[in-house]
Design a protein around this motif. Structure first.
Motif, PDB file in Angstrom:
ATOM      1  N   ARG A 261       0.838  -1.198   0.000  1.00 58.53           N
ATOM      2  CA  ARG A 261       0.000   0.000   0.000  1.00 58.53           C
ATOM      3  C   ARG A 261       0.873   1.248   0.000  1.00 58.53           C
ATOM      4  NH1 ARG A 261      -4.495  -1.989   4.197  1.00 58.53           N
ATOM      5  NH2 ARG A 261      -5.595  -3.318   2.732  1.00 58.53           N
ATOM      6  N   PRO A 262       0.440   2.252  -0.731  1.00 58.80           N
ATOM      7  CA  PRO A 262       1.216   3.492  -0.734  1.00 58.80           C
ATOM      8  C   PRO A 262       1.144   4.188   0.625  1.00 58.80           C
ATOM      9  CG  PRO A 262      -0.803   3.751  -2.013  1.00 58.80           C
ATOM     10  CD  PRO A 262      -0.720   2.318  -1.605  1.00 58.80           C
ATOM     11  N   GLU A 263       2.234   4.831   0.986  1.00 59.72           N
ATOM     12  CA  GLU A 263       2.301   5.526   2.263  1.00 59.72           C
ATOM     13  C   GLU A 263       1.951   7.000   2.126  1.00 59.72           C
ATOM     14  OE1 GLU A 263       6.132   4.831   3.977  1.00 59.72           O
ATOM     15  OE2 GLU A 263       5.857   2.674   4.008  1.00 59.72           O
ATOM     16  N   GLY A 264       1.438   7.400   0.984  1.00 60.03           N
ATOM     17  CA  GLY A 264       1.088   8.797   0.745  1.00 60.03           C
ATOM     18  C   GLY A 264       0.128   9.385   1.756  1.00 60.03           C
ATOM     19  N   PRO A 265      -0.990   8.692   2.087  1.00 66.68           N
ATOM     20  CA  PRO A 265      -1.920   9.270   3.063  1.00 66.68           C
ATOM     21  C   PRO A 265      -1.294   9.481   4.447  1.00 66.68           C
ATOM     22  CG  PRO A 265      -3.026   7.573   1.801  1.00 66.68           C
ATOM     23  CD  PRO A 265      -1.567   7.509   1.437  1.00 66.68           C
ATOM     24  N   ILE A 266      -0.442   8.561   4.852  1.00 69.26           N
ATOM     25  CA  ILE A 266       0.241   8.708   6.140  1.00 69.26           C
ATOM     26  C   ILE A 266       1.191   9.904   6.080  1.00 69.26           C
ATOM     27  CG2 ILE A 266       1.885   7.622   7.716  1.00 69.26           C
ATOM     28  CD1 ILE A 266       0.710   4.915   6.701  1.00 69.26           C
ATOM     29  N   SER A 267       1.934   9.999   5.001  1.00 71.21           N
ATOM     30  CA  SER A 267       2.863  11.118   4.835  1.00 71.21           C
ATOM     31  C   SER A 267       2.127  12.445   4.784  1.00 71.21           C
ATOM     32  CB  SER A 267       3.693  10.916   3.569  1.00 71.21           C
ATOM     33  OG  SER A 267       4.469   9.745   3.683  1.00 71.21           O
TER      34      SER A 267
END
Length: 126
Positions: free
Chosen positions: A23-29
């Motif tokens: 899963r991409p970590e974009g939302p967390i970042s």
């Protein structure tokens, strides 16, 4: 005494019947960076309120609280708006969480600097 180690499954790997998708970590970042921007906004608003009596007056949304009411409300609004925008931008992208954390820590440090009296008094209105 013998110890056993359990390896953590890697993204995209199957362990038994469980698949661990990558899963991409974009939302967390996005959330981490937005927190830093919110802290920076509070520091900037604090310094601006000290530098200008008109800004301080404009931020005084409650007489009992003074300009702090406007500063904190606007900082929260900035944080939420930036979080929403960054979430939309980074929703399906890979962005290293470590990079986001470093960016956020720098922004938080600058924001905290803006809230220190020794700093914002340098810009105090005469």
């Amino acid at each position: 005494m013998a110890t056993t180690t359990h390896d953590q499954p890697r993204a995209g790997e199957r362990t038994g019947d469980i698949e661990y998708p990558d899963r991409p970590e974009g939302p967390i970042s996005a959330a981490i960076i937005a927190a830093g921007v919110g802290a920076l906004a509070l520091g900037i608003l604090t310094t601006l309120a000290e530098a200008s009596t008109s800004v301080a007056d404009a931020l005084e949304w409650s007489e009992r609280v003074g300009p702090l009411s406007g500063k904190t409300i606007l900082a929260v609004v900035v944080w939420l708006a930036v979080w929403g925008v960054l979430y939309a931008v980074y929703r399906n992208r890979r962005l290293e969480t470590r990079t986001a954390l470093i960016i956020a820590l720098v922004l938080i440090a600058l924001g905290v600097l803006g809230t220190f009296p020794k700093f914002f008094q340098l810009f105090a209105a005469e």
